[in-house]
Design an enzyme around this catalytic site. Sequence first.
Site, short mmCIF file in Angstrom:
data_model
loop_
_atom_site.label_atom_id
_atom_site.label_comp_id
_atom_site.label_asym_id
_atom_site.label_seq_id
_atom_site.Cartn_x
_atom_site.Cartn_y
_atom_site.Cartn_z
N TYR A 42 0.82 -1.23 0.00
CA TYR A 42 0.00 0.00 0.00
C TYR A 42 0.85 1.28 0.00
O TYR A 42 0.34 2.36 -0.22
CB TYR A 42 -0.95 0.05 1.21
CG TYR A 42 -1.95 -1.08 1.29
CD1 TYR A 42 -2.11 -1.99 0.24
CD2 TYR A 42 -2.76 -1.23 2.40
CE1 TYR A 42 -3.03 -3.02 0.33
CE2 TYR A 42 -3.68 -2.26 2.49
CZ TYR A 42 -3.80 -3.16 1.45
OH TYR A 42 -4.71 -4.19 1.56
N HIS A 100 0.13 -11.78 2.02
CA HIS A 100 -0.92 -11.03 1.32
C HIS A 100 -1.65 -11.88 0.28
O HIS A 100 -2.87 -11.90 0.21
CB HIS A 100 -0.27 -9.80 0.66
CG HIS A 100 -1.21 -8.68 0.39
ND1 HIS A 100 -0.82 -7.37 0.41
CD2 HIS A 100 -2.53 -8.65 0.10
CE1 HIS A 100 -1.86 -6.59 0.14
NE2 HIS A 100 -2.91 -7.35 -0.05
#
Length: 267
Positions: A42, A100
């Site tokens: 991110y 992730h």
Amino acid sequence: MPELQLPKIGFGTWQTKPNDCVKSVLKAIEVGYRHIDTAQMYRNKHAVGEAIAEGIIDRKELTIATKLAIWKLRPGGVLSSTRSSLRKLKLDYVDILYIHWPAPLFYRPHKTLKAMSQLVDEGKIKYIGVSNFTPKLLDKATEACDKPIVAIQVEHHPWLKQTKMRDYLKDKDIYLVAYSPLARGEVFQMPELTQIAEKHKCSEAQISLAWIMHHGAIPIPKSTNMNHISDNFDSLNLQLDQEDIDLIDSIQKKKRLLNPPFIRPKW
Ligand code: NAP
């Protein structure tokens, strides 16, 4: 449930630009969120860290979760990228470190999870989580890991009910964390939710979040809008009727919003 006590709702930060990220995380903490979700991919960890460093609340009261980038799943990458994340977050440890995505090129259950287990032993992370895993992949990860896997994060909203995953988790001490719980804004296009929202005089967003929590998962809505951040948190006070739950449960439409072609577990 594991020793970890996750609050019923958390706060997401994907695609939040650094400036907005500091402001929105600060607002979220002020409103009452205690679980903040970020990820190496991110690129806003320093902003999340800046907000935490303001010290509105004792760090120990917060659950901070981050995720390993898909290309950082080899043991060296797990160790070095986590240390780097901690520096950016200005923290001594994170509460949950997730894989992730189970990227086939880089994810090797035993090796990846062994390195994550080492991070637990070193006190750099408290718990291990996985994201975008199927029940089968989660089973294999549980077998491969010498520490408990405490949370699985998957896309979950009224168009993706995760019934198989919910059934699989029934007798396990693993939290189901619901990402994209507002279907990335598409909850406003769901007529059933509009009908229920009108009845309760609230928003479709609150209905979706309350429905997810009713089924025992933990939604982590993202917002950079100060009113939305409060409204979403207020869904904790919304009591849906059984007929509302039944109506949402009966929605037939299915839509997965995140299905990157380079990593597609056999959903
Ligand atoms: P989401 O939370 O389902 O939806 C976010 C969108 O809804 C934004 O456009 C936001 O705009 C809008 N919104 C939020 N609250 C609203 C409200 N009350 N009224 C109207 N609009 C509202 O989407 P998401 O960001 O994909 O998912 C949430 C979090 O899950 C992420 O931020 C991330 O932390 C995590 N996530 C994890 C993965 C993974 O692979 N593990 C993947 C995706 C997401 P405004 O900002 O204008 O409010």
